[in-house]
Design a protein around this motif. Structure first.
Motif: not given
Length: 445
Positions: A82, A85-86, A127, A423
């Motif tokens: 995650d 990816r963010a 996210g 995030l």
């Protein structure tokens, strides 16, 4: 710098930690478990606080016992994916994976020391593929957590927390870092150390560095602590260290204009909408984290918008520390009817009703309403020193600088090259996680 002669040392420890925030205290707690080590934490000023203390205290971790008990499927690898990816920073994956692997262990350990931890099932965030924010029962925030951890450190006879004693430079010799220069009561002292850990936070309160690296942020409200001046970056750069992702910051699009408090990031997931000064709803609120939302708000008229929510959303979020502070500050306006809300927005009832039209699959807000005008702010920075997964500071050739470690805001963070990649929970994950990793390594565990 010139290495002092042996007789010039004023004190000697095994581990010298610059900074007594989340990373520094966690490093000391883990290292001090080895009774053969002496550990000293030199803090600039607890009166001015640390960013961990003014945070929500939310700890992001995937694969914890609270998640298992709640039936939430998660893992360190999913957590790391995650984050990558963010932020889009695949090159930083080894550090991200090391921190995410440490996260469940450190949250379990904090709870096992007597700190009341629960999984924030009511804390959804953009996210995140799973609910993974862990918080204290009562939602009293980061100050409570830092008091607890500093209290634990007081119980170690081989560790000292020295307040009002900022590290002002590194001392070098024999091809590496051999100690620190500390200013205490107006006197400069040299402290010899086998290992030095830089945990002095970021540079968000250094106008020159912010102007150099973050000019694209404009003039945001500053919501961090005064001690975030990035001093350690210059010390390390003189030794050949490198910087990374200096254009990234932890921003917030939830700062209440005129008050400086923030509203809850969970509001959009409970139906809240954003309406700009032209009466337009301009974004899918659930699609943006609070850091990326700051960039969106900066581009709106007046660099602000009205966050509008109803009684159901208020009930779901009002017990968070941020909402309590905003309510106590009078930062939230109550609007009993749609006519009252339209008046607060400066629009007609028809324009207001159109702005509140729910997106597909979302619920419709109902009276009574609540409103807060929010703007963008900078809380702390995310760029910093290049480190390896063990927290060792690397030089331009990718080699560890002997005796030197870094974590927290001093090291490169987890947002990637842009603020939009941040995030929720990344900041404390970087700080506590790297303190955990470095302290364990120094203790030989």
């Amino acid at each position: 710098m010139t290495a002092p002669a042996p007789h010039a040392w004023d004190a000697e420890v095994d581990v010298a930690v610059a900074g007594g925030g989340a990373c520094g205290v966690m490093t000391a707690l883990r290292a001090a478990r080895d009774p053969g080590l002496t550990v000293a934490v030199f803090e600039k000023s607890t009166r001015d606080g640390c960013n961990a203390a003014i945070s929500s205290g939310s700890l992001a971790a995937g694969g914890t016992r609270w998640q298992a008990a709640a039936g939430v499927e998660d893992s360190p690898r999913r957590h790391a994916d995650d984050i990558i990816r963010a932020g889009g920073d695949e090159e930083w994956r080894p550090v991200v994976e090391a921190l995410c692997a440490a996260a469940p262990d450190l949250v379990h350990w904090i709870a096992d020391t007597g700190y009341p931890v629960e999984l924030g099932l009511d804390m959804p965030r953009a996210g995140m593929a799973a609910r993974r924010l862990h918080t204290d029962t009562g939602r009293l925030g980061g100050a409570r957590l830092m008091r607890h951890l500093r209290g634990l450190l007081d119980g170690y006879g081989n560790a000292a927390f020295v307040d009002e004693a900022p590290v002002v430079d590194l001392v070098t010799g024999d091809g590496g870092v051999t100690g620190v220069a500390v200013s205490q009561n107006g006197v400069l002292q040299r402290v010899r150390a086998r290992s030095v850990v830089l945990a002095t936070d970021g540079f968000a309160n250094n106008p020159a560095l912010v102007g150099e690296h973050l000019p694209h942020l404009g003039t945001p409200f500053y919501g961090g602590v005064s001690t975030s001046t990035g001093d350690a970056l210059g010390w390390a750069l003189r030794l050949g260290a490198r910087l990374r992702n200096m254009g990234a910051g932890l921003r917030s699009g939830l700062v209440v204009a005129g008050h400086g408090t923030r509203v809850s990031p969970a509001l959009p997931f409970n139906g809240a909408v954003l309406v700009d000064r032209d009466g337009e709803r301009f974004v899918d609120e659930e699609s943006k984290g609070y850091s990326s939302m700051a960039g969106v708000l900066r581009r709106r008229p007046g660099e602000r918008a009205a966050m509008v929510w109803d009684a159901a959303a208020m009930a779901a979020t009002r017990e968070s520390e941020m909402m309590r502070e905003s309510l106590a500050a009078g930062a939230v306006r109550d609007c009993p009817t749609i006519e009252d809300l339209a008046g607060a927005l400066g629009r007609t009832v028809e324009e207001t009703e159109r702005a509140l039209t729910p997106l597909p699959g979302r619920r419709r807000l109902t009276a009574p309403y609540h409103l807060a005008w929010v703007t963008h702010g900078l809380l702390t920075t995310q760029g910093g020193l290049v480190i390896d997964p063990g927290g060792r500071v690397l030089d331009g050739a990718g080699r560890p600088i002997p005796g030197l470690y870094a974590g927290g805001g001093t090291a490169c963070g987890l947002a990637g090259p842009h603020s939009d990649g941040y995030l929720s929970g990344n900041g404390l994950l970087s700080a506590f996680g790297m303190g955990w990793i470095i302290g364990n390594a120094l203790a030989g565990r």
